[in-house]
Design an enzyme around this catalytic site. Structure first.
Site, mmCIF file in Angstrom:
data_model
loop_
_atom_site.group_PDB
_atom_site.id
_atom_site.type_symbol
_atom_site.label_atom_id
_atom_site.label_comp_id
_atom_site.label_asym_id
_atom_site.label_seq_id
_atom_site.Cartn_x
_atom_site.Cartn_y
_atom_site.Cartn_z
ATOM 1 N N GLU A 1 0.870 -1.171 0.000
ATOM 2 C CA GLU A 1 0.000 0.000 0.000
ATOM 3 C C GLU A 1 0.908 1.222 0.000
ATOM 4 O OE1 GLU A 1 -2.550 -0.089 3.410
ATOM 5 O OE2 GLU A 1 -3.633 -1.868 2.741
ATOM 6 N N ASP B 1 -5.557 9.442 9.777
ATOM 7 C CA ASP B 1 -4.238 8.921 10.126
ATOM 8 C C ASP B 1 -3.774 9.398 11.494
ATOM 9 O OD1 ASP B 1 -3.688 7.472 7.706
ATOM 10 O OD2 ASP B 1 -3.595 9.414 6.719
#
Length: 269
Positions: A49, A60
């Site tokens: 990824e 995040d």
């Protein structure tokens, strides 16, 4: 068969889970990031990824926010991220690459242009954290029409009423976020993950990868016994943050990847 389907099918035949590694494109700089990307498969990554840096990475945790900041400060943008995939594909046609990030940079780049360039560069899948299924027409539909898998995130808070809608147009694999919240947060218990995977399997035949909070080879092995894929991101990104220079960043990320791969590969023996 897509590269992702093929990879998960091969690993299922081998009787093991996939190690899915996440790094941010352009962190700590373009050249070092490309070195990491090219080195990950030999270090044991089965699927990669690649984070697309964006100025407001709301899903995040601190580690990946800082990685995004480092990459943006080094001049990384979406065009360079696609170029990185092109350069990776010169030597590697086998390892699936999934771009992960937010819709805004793609929207600014132009969806049609992005899908065409991503396909041409050798991108296999997309994980767009802020595009729910209600917005499929914007990106998921054109991406899948071009042969790019669209991978959905499911969480502990995705209830049974919502789950079929989320999984309906999913392809590639399902990414189960084992801890509700931001990336890199605490880790889930194996009992919780076992139950979650059983629930997902009632709704989909796609491979299920589990991520968020997996930092050590031991934790990776524990999840590898249960899931089709083990996703590790923040732990790798932390190695870049802690490195004294780019060379050390490359070496330390690949070294941790090798240790994680050993954990994953030995999990079901």
């Amino acid at each position: 068969m897509s590269r992702l389907e093929q990879r998960f099918a091969e690993l299922k035949a081998e009787g093991r889970s996939a190690l899915v590694t996440f790094v941010t494109a352009g962190d700590p700089g373009y050249d070092a990031s490309l070195q990491i990307l090219k080195g990950l498969p030999a270090a044991g990554a089965d699927v990669i990824e690649l984070g697309m840096p964006f100025t407001d990475p709301m899903a995040d945790g601190v580690a990946i926010q800082l990685a995004t900041l480092r990459a943006l400060e080094a001049g990384q943008n979406l065009a360079k991220t696609l170029q990185m995939v092109r350069e990776f594909r010169v030597d590697n046609q086998a390892t699936p690459i999934v771009l992960m990030g937010y819709y805004n940079p793609i929207h600014r780049f132009g969806v049609e242009k992005f899908v065409a360039e991503a396909k041409e560069a050798g991108v296999d899948g997309l994980i767009i954290v802020d595009l729910p299924p209600e917005h499929d027409a914007e990106l998921a539909t054109p991406a899948q029409a071009a042969g790019i898998d669209f991978i959905r995130l499911t969480t502990p808070t995705t209830d049974d009423a919502r789950l079929p809608r989320v999984l309906e147009r999913s392809s590639g694999f399902v990414y189960y976020v084992s801890v509700a919240g931001v990336t890199g947060a605490g880790s889930a218990t194996t009992e919780h993950v076992t139950e979650a995977i059983a629930r997902l399997r009632r709704h989909t035949d796609l491979p299920i990868s589990v991520g968020f909070g997996i930092r050590t080879p031991e934790q990776a092995a524990a999840i590898a016994r249960l899931a089709d894929g083990v996703v590790v991101g923040s732990a790798l990104v932390d190695k870049i943050a802690q490195a004294k220079d780019a060379d050390q960043a490359v070496a330390d990320v690949l070294s941790l990847c090798s240790a994680l791969a050993e954990g994953v590969r030995g999990a079901r023996r």
